[in-house]
Every structure is written in C-alpha cells, then in structure tokens.
Design a protein around this motif. Structure first.
Motif, short mmCIF file in Angstrom:
data_model
loop_
_atom_site.label_atom_id
_atom_site.label_comp_id
_atom_site.label_asym_id
_atom_site.label_seq_id
_atom_site.Cartn_x
_atom_site.Cartn_y
_atom_site.Cartn_z
N SER A 303 -4.05 -0.77 1.81
CA SER A 303 -4.92 0.29 1.39
C SER A 303 -5.34 0.77 2.44
CB SER A 303 -5.07 -0.02 0.60
OG SER A 303 -4.99 1.34 -0.07
N ARG A 304 -5.03 1.96 3.12
CA ARG A 304 -6.33 2.99 3.98
C ARG A 304 -6.72 1.74 5.29
NH1 ARG A 304 -10.58 5.62 -0.59
NH2 ARG A 304 -8.78 6.55 -1.45
N LYS A 305 -6.13 1.10 5.58
CA LYS A 305 -6.25 0.56 6.85
C LYS A 305 -6.60 0.93 7.89
CE LYS A 305 -7.53 -4.21 4.74
NZ LYS A 305 -6.92 -5.53 4.57
N SER A 324 -0.88 4.99 3.08
CA SER A 324 -1.06 3.33 2.20
C SER A 324 0.49 3.31 1.37
CB SER A 324 -1.85 3.77 1.31
OG SER A 324 -3.06 3.89 1.81
N VAL A 325 0.49 4.69 0.72
CA VAL A 325 1.99 4.70 -0.26
C VAL A 325 3.02 3.72 0.74
CG1 VAL A 325 3.75 5.75 -1.89
CG2 VAL A 325 0.96 5.70 -1.71
N ALA A 326 3.81 4.41 2.54
CA ALA A 326 4.57 4.15 2.89
C ALA A 326 4.36 2.00 2.78
CB ALA A 326 4.65 4.93 3.91
N LEU A 327 3.01 1.63 2.95
CA LEU A 327 3.15 0.03 3.06
C LEU A 327 3.14 -0.70 2.07
CD1 LEU A 327 0.02 0.00 6.21
CD2 LEU A 327 3.38 -0.11 6.20
N ALA A 328 2.71 0.15 1.05
CA ALA A 328 2.45 -0.36 -0.86
C ALA A 328 4.19 -1.01 -0.73
CB ALA A 328 1.96 0.53 -1.75
N GLN A 329 5.39 0.40 -0.02
CA GLN A 329 6.37 0.67 -1.07
C GLN A 329 6.99 -0.75 0.50
OE1 GLN A 329 9.00 3.90 -0.74
NE2 GLN A 329 10.54 2.78 -0.61
N ARG A 330 6.84 -0.95 1.80
CA ARG A 330 7.20 -1.86 2.21
C ARG A 330 7.11 -2.98 1.50
NH1 ARG A 330 9.83 -2.19 7.11
NH2 ARG A 330 9.94 -3.87 8.24
N GLY A 331 5.64 -3.62 0.37
CA GLY A 331 5.59 -4.61 -0.23
C GLY A 331 6.47 -4.74 -1.36
N MET A 332 6.55 -3.86 -1.81
CA MET A 332 7.76 -3.73 -2.59
C MET A 332 9.17 -3.62 -2.80
SD MET A 332 6.90 0.26 -5.16
CE MET A 332 5.04 0.41 -4.43
N ASP A 333 9.75 -3.84 -1.01
CA ASP A 333 10.86 -4.23 -0.50
C ASP A 333 10.99 -5.34 -0.11
OD1 ASP A 333 12.14 -0.89 -1.17
OD2 ASP A 333 11.25 -0.86 0.96
N GLY A 335 9.63 -7.89 -1.67
CA GLY A 335 9.15 -8.87 -3.02
C GLY A 335 8.38 -9.61 -3.46
N TYR A 336 6.94 -7.92 -2.88
CA TYR A 336 5.25 -8.83 -3.34
C TYR A 336 5.28 -8.39 -4.55
CZ TYR A 336 4.98 -10.53 1.16
OH TYR A 336 4.63 -11.14 2.72
N GLN A 337 4.38 -9.06 -5.20
CA GLN A 337 4.16 -9.36 -6.93
C GLN A 337 2.82 -8.12 -7.02
OE1 GLN A 337 5.32 -12.31 -5.10
NE2 GLN A 337 7.20 -13.03 -6.17
N MET A 338 1.98 -8.77 -5.95
CA MET A 338 0.92 -8.29 -6.83
C MET A 338 0.23 -7.42 -4.90
SD MET A 338 -1.57 -10.48 -7.62
CE MET A 338 -1.43 -11.39 -8.93
N LEU A 339 0.58 -5.30 -5.14
CA LEU A 339 -0.33 -4.57 -4.05
C LEU A 339 -1.75 -3.91 -4.50
CD1 LEU A 339 2.79 -2.27 -4.21
CD2 LEU A 339 2.69 -4.12 -3.15
N ARG A 340 -3.03 -4.60 -3.52
CA ARG A 340 -3.81 -4.27 -3.26
C ARG A 340 -4.25 -3.19 -2.75
NH1 ARG A 340 -8.88 -4.90 -0.37
NH2 ARG A 340 -10.66 -5.81 -2.10
N GLN A 349 2.76 5.29 -9.01
CA GLN A 349 4.38 6.42 -9.12
C GLN A 349 5.21 5.79 -8.98
OE1 GLN A 349 4.20 10.41 -7.90
NE2 GLN A 349 3.99 10.98 -10.08
N ALA A 350 4.71 5.79 -7.55
CA ALA A 350 5.95 5.19 -6.32
C ALA A 350 6.16 3.94 -7.19
CB ALA A 350 5.24 5.26 -5.05
N ARG A 351 5.54 2.99 -7.55
CA ARG A 351 6.76 2.09 -7.87
C ARG A 351 7.48 2.51 -8.93
NH1 ARG A 351 3.60 -1.81 -11.75
NH2 ARG A 351 4.13 0.05 -12.70
N ASN A 352 7.08 2.84 -9.81
CA ASN A 352 8.06 3.38 -11.05
C ASN A 352 9.58 4.08 -10.66
OD1 ASN A 352 5.70 2.44 -12.35
ND2 ASN A 352 5.73 3.95 -13.35
#
Length: 371
Positions: A303-305, A324-333, A335-340, A349-352
């Motif tokens: 996030s924000r890095k 930040s949201v784009a990279l969080a979605q990269r983590g979701m895709d 299969g990462y269990q936690m997004l800091r 919202q993106a996760r939902n």
C-alpha cells in the motif's frame, strides 16, 4: 551448493470444472491454479524446468533426482494445504479468502500520514474505528517507522506510542497486530490485548524476540528484509530475487518452528519495498503465487509504496490509491490471505467485488470444456 527445487503456479482457472477438475485451489482458497513450473536451480541459476498440471505432476515428481523428491512433494502438498482460521481473542479470521489489515502508524515520521495520528490520539482512534467499521479484519499498530533512513526509536518511546492505541482498538472489539522488532514492545502490546506479532525483521533484530514469540503462543508475521541491523534495507544482493526471497523465508519459517512457534501460527510476507529495487519488486509481484509452496498463510504489504510513485510520474504517497488497490488485487489473484493497506474502505470494496466474481465463476458452467 546443492540443487534446489521450486514449484511455481503459472496459469489459473476461473473454477476447477473449467478443466474437468484438473486445477487445484491454492492454499484452500478461492484461486484455482492449473499449470505449474517445476524448476531446478543449480549454482544460483535455473538448470531445468518442466511444466505439469495436477493430473501429470506425480509423473514429473517421480522422475526427479532422489535428493529433490521429498522437498518437491512437500511443496506440492503445501500448495494444496488449506489453512485453519486464526483465533484472535473473540475474533475468528478465516484464511480461505482475502482479509484486509488496516495500518495505524503512531509515529512522527510515517511516510504516508506525516505523524498526524501520533500528535492527535483522538484522530488516531477515529481512524482506527473507521477502518474497523469499513471491514478491516485486523488493525496493525506500529510505533516505529521502517522507511529507508528512518531514525531508530528507543523502546520506551515505542511502548508509550503503541500501548494506548492497542488498548483503544481492543476496546472497540478489533483484532490487533503490533508492528515491532523489539521484545519489550511485543510484551507490552500483548499485555494490552494485541493478538499478533508483526516483525519486519522476522524475529532477528533482537535475540530475545524468537524465544518471547514462542512463549507467547501468538501468531507471528515474518517479513523478508535483507538488513540485519537497524537498517533493514541494507545489504541487498540477489542472484534471483524471487528464489532468494523464497529460500530466505523458508529458513525463517524453519527457525521459528524450531524455536517452538506452532507452524499454524507462522505467517510470511515477501517484504515488498524492503531492500529491493523497482525491478526486484515487480519480479516478486509477478511471482506471488510461488510463495504458497512454503505452506504458510501469506501477507502482502504494498500500500502506497514507493514503487507505485515510480510507475506513476512520482505521485506522492497520498495520491497512490489507484496503484495500491491494483496491487492489492494482484495479491487477491495470487491467493494471498492478508492485505496490509492504508485505504481500508476502497480495498474492502475491491475485495468484495473480487469475491463476487469468484463466487459466480463457481456456478458458471458456460466455460466447461467438452468431454
């Protein structure tokens, strides 16, 4: 140097039925992997590489040299391992779907918020409450900046910053992790009600940390960082950043388990941005699914890095939400269990929406391959 082996997920499916079951749920989650690279590394270089699917991988593994077979079988089992939920006080955090961890920095020199949450405890409390209400499964509280060049903090000052924030977050019913490298701060935060130790030095900064974490019985997050002293960013040198970080995290995992930390309590973080160039960070982001082969729940903190600014005309930290949201979605895709993250509402919202798409794919049979 002995040969090393890695099993890396390569391609993904919307659901297992798309390939008549020839796909696996990564780590028991909502991402289905179809093809895998079985890579042999020799003297720091890739020496051999084969491709397999779940239906053919047994044959490929059977043909490996004997000394690599057990590790390959362990990694294949790890990729299919479903992780039990975390029991954090009165909260239960499921690990079969992405969970959002909200960041609360109570420092004077945070790169993202400029220290406003240290100067105004009421604002810090309001921000934590907003993250909790927005769907953060965990609030991660830190009292020391670990950005490059940040000054070291005396543990007494860190405790004074962290403990009141922990107490207030616990009182509101939040699950709390404490982001610290110091065992005295860990102890004070856990006494105040924190549930998780998040150590960016992977319990290496202080020789007492490993023993304390084991005795506490709490989950620990171990992050990759090349530095061993105050500067976690120092000393970076990689032959292959992806496989080097994988090996480092495997050793951190094994060290923690040998010290008495339960395996189910070990969470791993590849440490994006810590002692890594932009090219290193991008290589790791493109290889995120590989780290499931370590057999532990995984956390992604991007996030924000700085890398987001580097890819977007040097956008300042407060203008890096899209990246930040784009990279969080990269983590979701992956299969990462936690997004800091800093921006909890937007990430939840993106996760939902992401989860809605994954749920729909499981009941969509239009993509079934013909018999």
């Amino acid at each position: 140097m002995p040969d090393k082996i890695y099993i890396q997920p390569l391609t993904f499916a919307p659901s297992p039925q798309a390939f008549q079951g020839d796909a696996i749920p990564l780590a028991g989650g909502m991402v289905y992997a179809r093809e895998f690279a079985i890579v042999i590394r020799r003297d720091g270089r890739i020496a051999e590489r084969a491709i397999a699917t779940p239906e053919t991988i047994a044959e490929v593994l059977a043909g490996l040299p004997g000394e690599l077979g057990p590790e390959a079988e362990a990694q294949w089992g790890n990729l299919r391992m479903a992780h039990p939920p975390l029991s954090l006080g009165e909260r239960t955090i499921r690990l079969d779907q992405p969970q959002v961890m909200g960041i609360l920095n109570v420092t004077p020199d945070s790169f993202s918020d400029g220290g406003k949450f240290l100067d105004d405890p009421e604002e810090a409390h309001s921000h934590a409450a907003a993250m909790h209400e927005a769907g953060a499964a965990i609030i991660d509280i830190g009292g020391e900046s670990t950005r490059p060049g940040a000054a070291a903090v005396w543990e007494g000052d860190e405790i004074k910053r962290v403990v009141p924030a922990v107490e207030r977050c616990v009182a509101m019913g939040a699950a709390v992790s404490v982001d610290t490298r110091r065992p005295a701060v860990m102890e004070a935060a856990l006494a105040a009600g924190a549930h998780i130790i998040n150590d960016v030095s992977a319990l290496r900064h202080d020789p007492r940390s490993l023993e304390f974490a084991a005795a506490s019985g709490k989950p620990v997050i171990l992050m990759h960082a090349p530095g061993e002293g105050e500067d976690l960013h120092a000393g970076a040198a990689y032959d292959n950043v992806v496989f080097d970080v994988f090996d480092w995290l495997a050793a951190a995992r094994d060290r923690a388990i040998a010290a008495g930390i339960k395996r189910a309590n070990v969470i791993l973080d590849p440490g994006l941005g810590f002692g890594k160039s932009l090219a290193d960070n991008l290589a790791l982001l493109n290889a995120l699914p590989l780290f499931h082969a370590l057999g532990q729940p995984l956390l992604l903190g991007v996030s924000r890095k700085r890398m987001i600014g580097a890819l977007s005309n040097e956008a300042p930290a407060h203008r890096r939400l899209g990246g930040s949201v784009a990279l969080a979605q990269r983590g979701m895709d992956a299969g990462y269990q936690m997004l800091r993250v800093h921006d909890v509402y937007d990430t939840v919202q993106a996760r939902n929406v992401w989860r809605g798409l994954r749920d729909a794919a499981l009941t969509d049979f239009s993509g079934l391959a013909a018999d």
